[in-house]
Design a protein around this motif. Structure first.
Motif, PDB file in Angstrom:
ATOM      1  N   ASP A 176       4.004 -14.632 -10.597  1.00 36.14           N
ATOM      2  CA  ASP A 176       3.653 -15.868 -11.300  1.00 36.14           C
ATOM      3  C   ASP A 176       2.854 -16.807 -10.395  1.00 36.14           C
ATOM      4  N   LYS A 177       3.274 -16.921  -9.138  1.00 39.58           N
ATOM      5  CA  LYS A 177       2.576 -17.812  -8.207  1.00 39.58           C
ATOM      6  C   LYS A 177       1.170 -17.311  -7.917  1.00 39.58           C
ATOM      7  N   THR A 178       1.022 -16.002  -7.754  1.00 39.21           N
ATOM      8  CA  THR A 178      -0.302 -15.428  -7.490  1.00 39.21           C
ATOM      9  C   THR A 178      -1.240 -15.675  -8.656  1.00 39.21           C
ATOM     10  N   SER A 195       1.202   0.219 -10.833  1.00 39.67           N
ATOM     11  CA  SER A 195       1.309   1.617 -10.402  1.00 39.67           C
ATOM     12  C   SER A 195       1.179   1.742  -8.887  1.00 39.67           C
ATOM     13  N   ASN A 196       0.668   0.678  -8.240  1.00 41.42           N
ATOM     14  CA  ASN A 196       0.482   0.706  -6.791  1.00 41.42           C
ATOM     15  C   ASN A 196       1.468  -0.219  -6.097  1.00 41.42           C
ATOM     16  N   ILE A 197       2.423   0.390  -5.416  1.00 45.57           N
ATOM     17  CA  ILE A 197       3.450  -0.315  -4.658  1.00 45.57           C
ATOM     18  C   ILE A 197       3.581   0.378  -3.312  1.00 45.57           C
ATOM     19  N   ALA A 198       3.690  -0.395  -2.229  1.00 50.80           N
ATOM     20  CA  ALA A 198       3.786   0.236  -0.907  1.00 50.80           C
ATOM     21  C   ALA A 198       4.494  -0.676   0.078  1.00 50.80           C
ATOM     22  N   TYR A 199       4.914  -0.072   1.162  1.00 51.91           N
ATOM     23  CA  TYR A 199       5.471  -0.814   2.289  1.00 51.91           C
ATOM     24  C   TYR A 199       4.320  -1.352   3.153  1.00 51.91           C
ATOM     25  N   THR A 200       4.515  -2.545   3.722  1.00 54.39           N
ATOM     26  CA  THR A 200       3.617  -3.081   4.744  1.00 54.39           C
ATOM     27  C   THR A 200       4.487  -3.678   5.842  1.00 54.39           C
ATOM     28  N   GLU A 201       3.864  -4.196   6.883  1.00 52.49           N
ATOM     29  CA  GLU A 201       4.628  -4.831   7.956  1.00 52.49           C
ATOM     30  C   GLU A 201       5.317  -6.104   7.482  1.00 52.49           C
ATOM     31  N   ASP A 202       4.766  -6.751   6.462  1.00 57.05           N
ATOM     32  CA  ASP A 202       5.284  -8.053   6.022  1.00 57.05           C
ATOM     33  C   ASP A 202       6.215  -7.977   4.825  1.00 57.05           C
ATOM     34  N   GLY A 203       6.200  -6.868   4.104  1.00 58.70           N
ATOM     35  CA  GLY A 203       7.024  -6.755   2.912  1.00 58.70           C
ATOM     36  C   GLY A 203       6.473  -5.691   1.981  1.00 58.70           C
ATOM     37  N   ILE A 204       6.981  -5.674   0.760  1.00 64.50           N
ATOM     38  CA  ILE A 204       6.531  -4.718  -0.244  1.00 64.50           C
ATOM     39  C   ILE A 204       5.319  -5.297  -0.976  1.00 64.50           C
ATOM     40  N   VAL A 205       4.199  -4.584  -0.914  1.00 64.40           N
ATOM     41  CA  VAL A 205       2.976  -5.050  -1.560  1.00 64.40           C
ATOM     42  C   VAL A 205       2.866  -4.429  -2.942  1.00 64.40           C
ATOM     43  N   LEU A 206       2.484  -5.255  -3.908  1.00 63.22           N
ATOM     44  CA  LEU A 206       2.246  -4.808  -5.276  1.00 63.22           C
ATOM     45  C   LEU A 206       0.806  -5.145  -5.625  1.00 63.22           C
ATOM     46  N   LEU A 207       0.077  -4.189  -6.189  1.00 61.01           N
ATOM     47  CA  LEU A 207      -1.348  -4.376  -6.441  1.00 61.01           C
ATOM     48  C   LEU A 207      -1.735  -3.853  -7.815  1.00 61.01           C
ATOM     49  N   TYR A 208      -2.428  -4.718  -8.557  1.00 62.16           N
ATOM     50  CA  TYR A 208      -2.997  -4.346  -9.861  1.00 62.16           C
ATOM     51  C   TYR A 208      -4.500  -4.194  -9.676  1.00 62.16           C
ATOM     52  N   ASN A 209      -5.020  -3.028  -9.981  1.00 62.37           N
ATOM     53  CA  ASN A 209      -6.454  -2.811  -9.871  1.00 62.37           C
ATOM     54  C   ASN A 209      -7.210  -3.558 -10.966  1.00 62.37           C
ATOM     55  N   ILE A 220      -8.983  -7.813  -8.318  1.00 63.28           N
ATOM     56  CA  ILE A 220      -7.686  -7.236  -7.960  1.00 63.28           C
ATOM     57  C   ILE A 220      -6.639  -8.340  -7.839  1.00 63.28           C
ATOM     58  N   ILE A 221      -5.457  -8.072  -8.352  1.00 64.50           N
ATOM     59  CA  ILE A 221      -4.324  -8.989  -8.205  1.00 64.50           C
ATOM     60  C   ILE A 221      -3.326  -8.334  -7.265  1.00 64.50           C
ATOM     61  N   GLU A 222      -2.996  -9.019  -6.178  1.00 65.70           N
ATOM     62  CA  GLU A 222      -2.155  -8.429  -5.144  1.00 65.70           C
ATOM     63  C   GLU A 222      -1.212  -9.485  -4.578  1.00 65.70           C
ATOM     64  N   PHE A 223       0.031  -9.102  -4.336  1.00 70.86           N
ATOM     65  CA  PHE A 223       0.977 -10.027  -3.709  1.00 70.86           C
ATOM     66  C   PHE A 223       2.044  -9.234  -2.972  1.00 70.86           C
ATOM     67  N   ILE A 224       2.784  -9.925  -2.100  1.00 70.25           N
ATOM     68  CA  ILE A 224       3.809  -9.292  -1.275  1.00 70.25           C
ATOM     69  C   ILE A 224       5.160  -9.934  -1.531  1.00 70.25           C
ATOM     70  N   VAL A 225       6.171  -9.097  -1.677  1.00 72.43           N
ATOM     71  CA  VAL A 225       7.558  -9.563  -1.744  1.00 72.43           C
ATOM     72  C   VAL A 225       8.145  -9.371  -0.349  1.00 72.43           C
ATOM     73  N   PRO A 226       8.511 -10.444   0.355  1.00 71.65           N
ATOM     74  CA  PRO A 226       9.015 -10.312   1.737  1.00 71.65           C
ATOM     75  C   PRO A 226      10.274  -9.444   1.804  1.00 71.65           C
ATOM     76  N   TYR A 227      10.462  -8.818   2.956  1.00 69.92           N
ATOM     77  CA  TYR A 227      11.596  -7.915   3.104  1.00 69.92           C
ATOM     78  C   TYR A 227      12.946  -8.608   2.962  1.00 69.92           C
ATOM     79  N   ASP A 228      13.035  -9.884   3.357  1.00 65.49           N
ATOM     80  CA  ASP A 228      14.329 -10.542   3.230  1.00 65.49           C
ATOM     81  C   ASP A 228      14.741 -10.700   1.767  1.00 65.49           C
ATOM     82  N   LYS A 229      13.775 -10.618   0.850  1.00 63.01           N
ATOM     83  CA  LYS A 229      14.074 -10.655  -0.585  1.00 63.01           C
ATOM     84  C   LYS A 229      14.170  -9.246  -1.173  1.00 63.01           C
TER      85      LYS A 229
END
Length: 239
Positions: A176-178, A195-209, A220-229
């Motif tokens: 919603d914030k993105t 359909s695109n979800i992956a691990y990164t150093e900062d958290g789980i990245v979700l990307l809509y092409n 492209i719409i892309e955002f990260i959910v931090p690992y602490d969440k």
């Protein structure tokens, strides 16, 4: 006797370390091309180390590239190798030029791969493919590939989480914030994971092409959910 005991312990430890070493995968960047090629540029990571694991990973990367270069229906791609798909792309361009000799339209393809996360449990790789076959604009597509680091097998998105519904609820505020920050008009009441979800150093990245959930102009719409969440819902540990 003391010496023999220590020798046995040392040998056992050496075998254990050697077995663990066999499971490790290292990546090098390679450039893939063919003779008579001037319009396709491919730079991707190549897995090395344990042959079984590396073969699984490299085969999936190659299939993703072959699909990206196929200008028909991607699920119907017939090329057996990346090199064959490059040659096919060039041949189709040459046929296009012969059929329309006066056209100024040019084709090109740029495909780049990157290891964006690697641990003893999971490896995440991003493949960015830009393919232009002379239309109004080229097609940019990003694919995330997640691999089990111990087997090299692809991990489906559903197997990344203990509780997909709970993770989805956690991810929605970041979505919603993105959308709000990009000033995109979308019905945010309806939210599906991409359909695109992956691990990164900062958290789980979700990307809509592009065109996945919004018009082409949105990009492209892309955002990260931090690992602490995200950590309570993850099957694989983040380090």
């Amino acid at each position: 006797m003391f010496y023999r005991k220590h020798l046995i312990v040392f040998c056992s430890l050496f075998i254990f370390i050697a077995c663990n070493e066999d499971l490790k995968i290292a990546f090098t960047e390679i450039n893939v091309s063919t003779d008579q090629n001037s319009i396709v540029e491919i730079n991707i990571p190549e897995a090395n180390g344990n042959d079984m694991i590396a073969n699984h990973i490299n085969t999936k990367i190659q299939k993703t590239i072959i699909s990206a270069l196929d200008i028909g229906y991607q699920d119907d791609a017939t090329s057996k190798s990346v090199e064959e798909s490059i040659s096919s792309f060039n041949n189709q361009y040459n046929t296009f030029k012969n059929d329309f000799p006066e056209t100024k339209q040019k084709w090109d393809a740029q495909i780049d791969g990157e290891v964006i996360y690697e641990s003893f449990e999971i490896i995440s790789i991003a493949i960015t493919a830009y393919v232009n076959t002379g239309g109004a604009h080229g097609n940019l597509n990003i694919s995330f590939l997640n691999f089990n680091a111990e087997t090299g097998h692809v991990i489906p998105n559903s197997k990344l989480f203990h509780d997909v519904k709970a993770f989805k609820k956690t991810a929605k505020p970041y979505f919603d914030k993105t959308v709000a920050d990009k000033d995109i008009t979308l019905n945010t009441n309806s939210f599906d994971l991409p359909s695109n979800i992956a691990y990164t150093e900062d958290g789980i990245v979700l990307l809509y092409n592009t065109n996945e959930i919004a018009p082409y102009s949105t990009g492209i719409i892309e955002f990260i959910v931090p690992y602490d969440k995200a950590n309570p819902y993850l099957v694989f540990n983040s380090f």
